[in-house]
Scaffold this motif. Structure first.
Motif, PDB file in Angstrom:
ATOM      1  N   MET A 117       0.838  -1.185   0.000  1.00  0.00           N
ATOM      2  CA  MET A 117       0.000   0.000   0.000  1.00  0.00           C
ATOM      3  C   MET A 117       0.880   1.243   0.000  1.00  0.00           C
ATOM      4  SD  MET A 117      -3.152   0.922   2.428  1.00  0.00           S
ATOM      5  CE  MET A 117      -3.052   2.457   3.286  1.00  0.00           C
ATOM      6  N   ALA A 118       0.415   2.251  -0.666  1.00  0.00           N
ATOM      7  CA  ALA A 118       1.172   3.492  -0.782  1.00  0.00           C
ATOM      8  C   ALA A 118       1.259   4.216   0.558  1.00  0.00           C
ATOM      9  CB  ALA A 118       0.544   4.395  -1.831  1.00  0.00           C
ATOM     10  N   ASP A 119       2.251   5.036   0.681  1.00  0.00           N
ATOM     11  CA  ASP A 119       2.522   5.832   1.870  1.00  0.00           C
ATOM     12  C   ASP A 119       1.904   7.210   1.658  1.00  0.00           C
ATOM     13  OD1 ASP A 119       3.661   7.118   4.064  1.00  0.00           O
ATOM     14  OD2 ASP A 119       5.648   7.223   3.159  1.00  0.00           O
ATOM     15  N   PHE A 120       0.665   7.420   2.094  1.00  0.00           N
ATOM     16  CA  PHE A 120       0.006   8.720   1.961  1.00  0.00           C
ATOM     17  C   PHE A 120       0.486   9.610   3.101  1.00  0.00           C
ATOM     18  CE2 PHE A 120      -3.991   6.282   0.351  1.00  0.00           C
ATOM     19  CZ  PHE A 120      -3.351   5.984  -0.840  1.00  0.00           C
ATOM     20  N   ARG A 121       1.076  10.749   2.739  1.00  0.00           N
ATOM     21  CA  ARG A 121       1.588  11.672   3.747  1.00  0.00           C
ATOM     22  C   ARG A 121       0.756  12.952   3.734  1.00  0.00           C
ATOM     23  NH1 ARG A 121       8.111  11.302   2.950  1.00  0.00           N
ATOM     24  NH2 ARG A 121       8.245   9.032   2.888  1.00  0.00           N
ATOM     25  N   ARG A 122       0.310  13.367   4.896  1.00  0.00           N
ATOM     26  CA  ARG A 122      -0.564  14.532   5.033  1.00  0.00           C
ATOM     27  C   ARG A 122       0.254  15.822   4.957  1.00  0.00           C
ATOM     28  NH1 ARG A 122      -2.241  17.903   9.149  1.00  0.00           N
ATOM     29  NH2 ARG A 122      -4.437  18.480   9.125  1.00  0.00           N
ATOM     30  N   LEU A 123       0.007  16.615   3.906  1.00  0.00           N
ATOM     31  CA  LEU A 123       0.638  17.933   3.810  1.00  0.00           C
ATOM     32  C   LEU A 123      -0.172  18.950   4.609  1.00  0.00           C
ATOM     33  CD1 LEU A 123       1.612  17.929   0.039  1.00  0.00           C
ATOM     34  CD2 LEU A 123       3.095  17.519   2.012  1.00  0.00           C
ATOM     35  N   ASN A 124      -1.489  18.886   4.475  1.00  0.00           N
ATOM     36  CA  ASN A 124      -2.393  19.701   5.284  1.00  0.00           C
ATOM     37  C   ASN A 124      -3.734  18.981   5.343  1.00  0.00           C
ATOM     38  OD1 ASN A 124      -3.847  20.400   2.925  1.00  0.00           O
ATOM     39  ND2 ASN A 124      -2.777  22.341   2.685  1.00  0.00           N
ATOM     40  N   GLU A 125      -4.756  19.644   5.808  1.00  0.00           N
ATOM     41  CA  GLU A 125      -6.032  18.968   6.007  1.00  0.00           C
ATOM     42  C   GLU A 125      -6.705  18.520   4.717  1.00  0.00           C
ATOM     43  OE1 GLU A 125      -6.071  23.261   5.943  1.00  0.00           O
ATOM     44  OE2 GLU A 125      -5.279  21.983   7.510  1.00  0.00           O
ATOM     45  N   THR A 126      -6.284  19.055   3.570  1.00  0.00           N
ATOM     46  CA  THR A 126      -6.940  18.691   2.313  1.00  0.00           C
ATOM     47  C   THR A 126      -6.019  18.071   1.265  1.00  0.00           C
ATOM     48  OG1 THR A 126      -6.661  20.923   1.405  1.00  0.00           O
ATOM     49  CG2 THR A 126      -8.722  20.467   2.580  1.00  0.00           C
ATOM     50  N   VAL A 127      -4.724  17.985   1.532  1.00  0.00           N
ATOM     51  CA  VAL A 127      -3.787  17.485   0.522  1.00  0.00           C
ATOM     52  C   VAL A 127      -2.849  16.438   1.118  1.00  0.00           C
ATOM     53  CG1 VAL A 127      -2.021  18.094  -1.183  1.00  0.00           C
ATOM     54  CG2 VAL A 127      -3.869  19.703  -0.695  1.00  0.00           C
ATOM     55  N   LEU A 128      -2.750  15.328   0.389  1.00  0.00           N
ATOM     56  CA  LEU A 128      -1.829  14.258   0.723  1.00  0.00           C
ATOM     57  C   LEU A 128      -0.833  14.111  -0.423  1.00  0.00           C
ATOM     58  CD1 LEU A 128      -4.555  11.637   1.695  1.00  0.00           C
ATOM     59  CD2 LEU A 128      -3.276  13.059   3.275  1.00  0.00           C
ATOM     60  N   ALA A 129       0.390  13.732  -0.099  1.00  0.00           N
ATOM     61  CA  ALA A 129       1.391  13.430  -1.118  1.00  0.00           C
ATOM     62  C   ALA A 129       1.820  11.991  -0.914  1.00  0.00           C
ATOM     63  CB  ALA A 129       2.594  14.361  -0.997  1.00  0.00           C
ATOM     64  N   ALA A 130       2.244  11.356  -2.008  1.00  0.00           N
ATOM     65  CA  ALA A 130       2.646   9.959  -1.907  1.00  0.00           C
ATOM     66  C   ALA A 130       3.675   9.618  -2.960  1.00  0.00           C
ATOM     67  CB  ALA A 130       1.432   9.043  -2.090  1.00  0.00           C
TER      68      ALA A 130
END
Length: 146
Positions: free
Chosen positions: A1-14
């Motif tokens: 599974m991908a590593d979803f990283r929270r940039l802020n409350e509405t954006v994730l980077a992976a």
């Protein structure tokens, strides 16, 4: 599974996601997938068309804003800002490591006038350094570089 990283409350980077990661993205509240990786960059990466098909099948929007070796351009920053503004839920942006996605997000956020320091803190909280684009962020936000 991908590593979803929270940039802020509405954006994730992976880092690179696969079609099978779309369900987890949807469960995380993602409504938009942004692909910042050009097809064919690596022989083991899934084609963007496959990820787009999986996203659409799951009811998610999808946009491709590839960032290649030439780096970032104003049209890419504009496209990311437009995508983020139009998203009705969370956005998941991905590339090979998540770095290009984070840098493009940072530039798009600065373009809206957000404080570059706040953007840099959010990125750092997710494990990313926006240093390579910090002068451009300052310029986009209407601030002089230090």
């Amino acid at each position: 599974m991908a590593d979803f990283r929270r940039l802020n409350e509405t954006v994730l980077a992976a880092p690179q996601i696969a079609p099978g990661d779309i369900v987890a993205a949807r469960k995380a509240g993602v409504t938009l997938i942004v692909n910042n990786r050009p097809d064919g960059e690596s022989p083991d990466q899934p084609d963007g068309d496959r990820i787009e098909a999986a996203a659409r099948e799951a009811g998610l929007d999808y946009r491709a804003i590839p960032i290649g070796a030439a780096g970032f351009s104003q049209p890419q920053v504009d496209a990311m800002a437009e995508a983020l503004a139009a998203a009705e839920g969370k956005t998941l942006a991905f590339c090979r490591s998540g770095t290009r996605s984070t840098l493009l997000w940072a530039l798009a956020e600065a373009k809206t006038g957000r404080d570059p320091e706040a953007i840099a803190r959010e990125a750092a909280g997710a494990g990313y350094d926006v240093g390579p684009v910090r002068p451009a962020m300052d310029m986009l936000a209407g601030r002089a570089s230090d």
